[in-house]
Enzyme design. Structure first.
Site, mmCIF file in Angstrom:
data_model
loop_
_atom_site.group_PDB
_atom_site.id
_atom_site.type_symbol
_atom_site.label_atom_id
_atom_site.label_comp_id
_atom_site.label_asym_id
_atom_site.label_seq_id
_atom_site.Cartn_x
_atom_site.Cartn_y
_atom_site.Cartn_z
ATOM 1 N N CYS A 7 0.843 -1.188 0.000
ATOM 2 C CA CYS A 7 0.000 0.000 0.000
ATOM 3 C C CYS A 7 0.883 1.244 0.000
ATOM 4 O O CYS A 7 2.067 1.192 0.301
ATOM 5 C CB CYS A 7 -0.897 0.006 1.231
ATOM 6 S SG CYS A 7 -1.902 -1.490 1.408
ATOM 7 N N ARG B 273 2.539 1.476 -6.899
ATOM 8 C CA ARG B 273 2.661 0.386 -5.930
ATOM 9 C C ARG B 273 1.490 -0.597 -6.047
ATOM 10 O O ARG B 273 1.529 -1.684 -5.487
ATOM 11 C CB ARG B 273 2.731 0.955 -4.504
ATOM 12 C CG ARG B 273 3.962 1.784 -4.236
ATOM 13 C CD ARG B 273 3.934 2.388 -2.849
ATOM 14 N NE ARG B 273 4.118 1.391 -1.819
ATOM 15 C CZ ARG B 273 5.302 1.005 -1.345
ATOM 16 N NH1 ARG B 273 6.412 1.507 -1.843
ATOM 17 N NH2 ARG B 273 5.386 0.112 -0.389
ATOM 18 N N TRP C 157 -3.947 -1.820 -1.288
ATOM 19 C CA TRP C 157 -3.921 -3.073 -2.044
ATOM 20 C C TRP C 157 -4.459 -4.135 -1.092
ATOM 21 O O TRP C 157 -3.831 -4.454 -0.084
ATOM 22 C CB TRP C 157 -2.501 -3.394 -2.497
ATOM 23 C CG TRP C 157 -2.395 -4.493 -3.507
ATOM 24 C CD1 TRP C 157 -2.441 -4.365 -4.862
ATOM 25 C CD2 TRP C 157 -2.213 -5.892 -3.255
ATOM 26 N NE1 TRP C 157 -2.299 -5.590 -5.469
ATOM 27 C CE2 TRP C 157 -2.146 -6.547 -4.504
ATOM 28 C CE3 TRP C 157 -2.085 -6.661 -2.092
ATOM 29 C CZ2 TRP C 157 -1.975 -7.928 -4.619
ATOM 30 C CZ3 TRP C 157 -1.917 -8.029 -2.205
ATOM 31 C CH2 TRP C 157 -1.861 -8.650 -3.465
ATOM 32 N N ASN D 188 0.249 0.127 6.092
ATOM 33 C CA ASN D 188 0.799 -0.738 5.050
ATOM 34 C C ASN D 188 1.358 -1.976 5.736
ATOM 35 O O ASN D 188 2.117 -1.857 6.697
ATOM 36 C CB ASN D 188 1.907 -0.014 4.277
ATOM 37 C CG ASN D 188 2.582 -0.904 3.248
ATOM 38 O OD1 ASN D 188 2.027 -1.902 2.818
ATOM 39 N ND2 ASN D 188 3.797 -0.539 2.862
ATOM 40 N N GLY D 189 0.988 -3.165 5.251
ATOM 41 C CA GLY D 189 1.510 -4.389 5.841
ATOM 42 C C GLY D 189 0.400 -5.303 6.317
ATOM 43 O O GLY D 189 -0.763 -5.163 5.920
ATOM 44 N N GLU E 239 11.167 -13.766 -19.303
ATOM 45 C CA GLU E 239 10.877 -12.359 -19.056
ATOM 46 C C GLU E 239 9.926 -11.798 -20.101
ATOM 47 O O GLU E 239 9.028 -11.009 -19.786
ATOM 48 C CB GLU E 239 12.181 -11.561 -19.020
ATOM 49 C CG GLU E 239 12.022 -10.064 -18.814
ATOM 50 C CD GLU E 239 11.364 -9.679 -17.502
ATOM 51 O OE1 GLU E 239 10.972 -8.505 -17.372
ATOM 52 O OE2 GLU E 239 11.222 -10.542 -16.610
ATOM 53 N N LYS F 187 6.341 -10.127 -19.110
ATOM 54 C CA LYS F 187 5.935 -8.772 -19.483
ATOM 55 C C LYS F 187 4.572 -8.776 -20.160
ATOM 56 O O LYS F 187 3.722 -7.938 -19.888
ATOM 57 C CB LYS F 187 6.968 -8.150 -20.425
ATOM 58 C CG LYS F 187 8.203 -7.649 -19.745
ATOM 59 C CD LYS F 187 7.902 -6.456 -18.866
ATOM 60 C CE LYS F 187 8.858 -6.378 -17.701
ATOM 61 N NZ LYS F 187 8.645 -7.341 -16.649
ATOM 62 N N GLU G 83 1.759 -9.660 -17.624
ATOM 63 C CA GLU G 83 1.629 -8.620 -16.601
ATOM 64 C C GLU G 83 0.735 -7.480 -17.064
ATOM 65 O O GLU G 83 -0.131 -7.023 -16.305
ATOM 66 C CB GLU G 83 3.006 -8.021 -16.271
ATOM 67 C CG GLU G 83 3.812 -8.749 -15.232
ATOM 68 C CD GLU G 83 5.106 -7.994 -14.939
ATOM 69 O OE1 GLU G 83 5.373 -7.746 -13.761
ATOM 70 O OE2 GLU G 83 5.843 -7.654 -15.886
ATOM 71 N N HIS H 172 9.126 -32.491 -24.644
ATOM 72 C CA HIS H 172 8.794 -33.241 -23.434
ATOM 73 C C HIS H 172 7.408 -32.880 -22.899
ATOM 74 O O HIS H 172 7.129 -33.091 -21.716
ATOM 75 C CB HIS H 172 9.868 -32.998 -22.370
ATOM 76 C CG HIS H 172 11.214 -33.512 -22.766
ATOM 77 N ND1 HIS H 172 11.614 -34.811 -22.586
ATOM 78 C CD2 HIS H 172 12.244 -32.887 -23.400
ATOM 79 C CE1 HIS H 172 12.836 -34.976 -23.048
ATOM 80 N NE2 HIS H 172 13.243 -33.815 -23.552
ATOM 81 N N LYS I 295 4.036 -2.630 -7.544
ATOM 82 C CA LYS I 295 5.437 -2.511 -7.957
ATOM 83 C C LYS I 295 6.361 -3.186 -6.954
ATOM 84 O O LYS I 295 7.263 -3.921 -7.316
ATOM 85 C CB LYS I 295 5.793 -1.033 -8.085
ATOM 86 C CG LYS I 295 7.234 -0.753 -8.489
ATOM 87 C CD LYS I 295 7.473 -1.147 -9.919
ATOM 88 C CE LYS I 295 8.857 -0.721 -10.390
ATOM 89 N NZ LYS I 295 9.133 -1.235 -11.737
#
Length: 608
Positions: A2, A27, A74, A100-101, A481, A485, A488, A504, A603
């Site tokens: 947050c 964030r 968040w 936050n947390g 990556e 991207k 995301e 496989h 983030k």
């Protein structure tokens, strides 16, 4: 995860808090709110959804005052709704708080408070904290806060105001980041330095188990036992321009195009007359570097992918067996190390919860640690034996771009430095690599000229529902990556595979509706990669290839070919990263996605 902002001073309180919250949008958040004190009244506004909704409400009915707190939430406890948005106030609407947390024992505390007659309106752990402070509050807010935090377990940061003591802004740090910005007869408190820009010239980061009391005139810091702490301030380190989009539509696009400059800046800082220069905070002596016989890299997300490339460098140039671990998995294992094992932790923010927890576990086992971070004065920075900064500047887009390539370059420099002292790479060879490195920024700029070609290809690919990304050797992480991207920011399912693994099992996924994005630069596994592309094409996959300039054979296999300049193998991930990022960016924009603030993402993941 947050975002917290608190301010005390003479500026327009509504504007200061809202601008600070805008700076913290990256964030990740799903609701937001603001509380101020004016003329002895505590006023709150909060809303589920984007910050624009809150801004409109404040514009229509300003709060005003000289002290306030704000928050972007968040969700961790309780659904996304107005009732669960921060700030929260107590039963008497005297104290307001943002958080936050995660408070791990909030259920136990809530049960005790319920028995004492407290009434709760939300499902959050945060509301429990403000009621707990209220239960201890007599005539001294700081004493009530210190009593309250002594009962809490977990990782959290808090910003607190009370209409009975409207001249005080209180901050608390335990696990989650919190920094103080110092202005002229004003102070600002935030979970990230970005929110301080434009007000503060100097900053003081709080450390765990510390509380600050801010007035317009002074700053006091105490530990949880109420002993005073003296800590000097430090320059903020960047200007408002660094947190502006400038002429770019999105921060992500700006940061993609900043990568040549970032690598150039790192070359200037790291390379002097064909020799490597590391940070003053790199505290290992040559004899320490020679002693290590194993390296353990740990990180999360994009930083993990950079770590996989780092393994290639460390094994090639240092001849040290290297493992790369996902931090959240490593920290739950009883991993086996000895005094000759070196841990390398990688985190853009320096606050990634799992990476930090794994680092702390290593410290308990007397393991030596080097951390690669972007944000100075972060928790991982402070708690590591040695530090290398990636010097990428503020990265605001949630999907990491310039930090990724800066991490890769920093890992290469670290490997060359260690290899020098271990005598596993000669001075002429190191000098040759560093000479080639100086060409990379210009070649990155040239690679960015693929932008229009990638945008045209994105039009045809934006409606696809599934992608496969393939790579081998040093560019298998590039495939991972590239897939990350895309999913995301565009919300398209994408999976990266080592190309040799396709037979496989995953090859069964290939159809004419599935684009197969292949990284086939001229390297040591090029011939094997070409065979894998042919296998995918035989199953009618839509082939999209990133190859080396001049390789005309790719056009016979692929529907789309994007060429990057010819460079030594160890530099190819730095060039390949850019068009992969741009492809994801253009597809996401065409799908109408919020590129800088993808849904459900933050983030900096500062909670477990």
């Amino acid at each position: 995860m947050c975002g917290i902002v608190g301010y005390i001073g003479e500026k327009d309180i509504d504007n200061v808090i809202l601008v600070g919250l805008e700076r913290l949008e990256y964030r990740g958040y799903d609701s937001c709110g603001i509380a101020t004190i004016k003329n002895g009244d505590l006023k709150l506004k909060k809303a589920a959804g984007r910050l624009q909704k809150l801004k409109q409400s404040v514009t229509n009915s300003p709060l005003g005052g000289g002290i306030g707190i704000g928050h972007t939430r968040w969700a961790t406890h309780g659904k996304v709704c107005d009732e669960n948005a921060h700030p929260f106030s107590d039963c008497t609407n005297t104290i307001a708080l943002v958080h936050n947390g995660i408070v791990e024992n909030y259920r136990e505390v809530k049960e005790e408070l319920n028995k004492a007659g407290h009434k709760f309106i939300s499902d959050t752990d945060t509301e429990v904290v403000v009621h707990l402070i209220e239960s201890y509050y007599k005539d001294n807010l700081i004493k009530a806060v210190l009593k309250a935090v002594s009962k809490l377990r977990g990782s959290y940061s808090l910003a607190i105001i009370s209409k009975k003591e409207p001249e005080k802004l209180i901050g608390v740090k335990m696990g989650s980041p919190l920094v103080i910005g110092i202005g002229r007869k004003e102070y600002i408190l935030a979970s990230d330095t970005l929110a301080l820009v434009g007000i503060a010239k100097q900053v003081v980061p709080l450390q765990d188990k510390e509380v600050c009391v801010l007035t317009k005139e002074q700053m006091e810091i105490f530990d949880f036992d109420h002993h005073e702490v003296n800590r000097p301030s430090q320059p903020i380190g960047f200007r408002a321009k660094a947190v502006s989009k400038g002429r770019y539509r999105h921060f992500m696009r700006k940061e993609i195009f900043e990568q040549p400059k970032v690598i150039s800046h790192n070359i200037v800082k790291r390379v002097r007359n064909s020799h490597i220069v590391l940070d003053p905070d790199f505290r290992f002596y040559p004899e320490d570097l020679v002693r290590f016989n194993k390296i353990l890299i740990q990180a999360c997300g994009t930083s993990y992918h950079a770590g996989l490339i780092g393994r290639y460098y460390l094994e090639k140039f240092c001849r040290i067996p290297t493992t790369v671990e996902i931090a959240s998995e490593l920290r739950t294992r009883d991993f086996i190390i000895d005094e000759e094992t070196l841990m390398v932790a990688i985190s853009q923010s320096g606050e990634t919860a799992d990476t930090l927890a794994a680092l702390r576990e290593a410290k308990l086992k007397d393991m030596k640690t080097i951390s690669i971070v972007n944000v100075k004065r972060s928790s991982i920075d402070r708690e590591s034996d040695s530090i290398l900064y990636i010097n990428a500047g503020p990265e605001i887009g949630v999907a990491s771009t310039k930090a990724y390539t800066a991490q890769i370059f920093t890992l290469l420099i670290l490997a060359l430095h260690i290899g020098h002292y271990r005598q596993t790479i000669s001075e002429p060879e190191t000098a040759k690599i560093l000479k080639e490195a100086k060409k990379i920024p210009a070649l990155m700029t040239k690679t960015l000229n693929l932008d229009h070609h990638l945008k045209a290809a994105a039009k045809k690919l934006s409606l696809v529902r599934n992608f496969i990304f393939l790579g081998r050797g040093i560019n298998y992480p590039s495939a991972l990556e590239g897939a990350l991207k895309l999913k995301e920011i565009s919300y398209i399912h994408a999976t990266g595979y080592p190309a040799g693994e396709m037979k496989h099992g995953p090859i069964s996924l290939i159809t004419e509706d599935v684009p197969v994005v292949c990284i086939a630069v001229k390297d040591s596994v090029y011939d094997k990669m070409m065979s894998n592309i042919a296998e995918a094409k035989a199953r009618k996959g839509k082939i999209v290839v990133f190859g080396t300039e001049g390789d005309k054979s790719l056009k016979d296999l692929a529907e789309e070919v994007f060429y990057v300049p010819d460079v030594p193998e160890y530099f190819t991930p730095l060039l390949v990263a850019l068009p992969l990022q741009l492809l994801a960016y253009h597809i996401a924009v065409m799908r109408g996605c919020d590129v800088d603030k993808p849904r459900n993402l933050a983030k900096s993941v500062t909670v477990e």
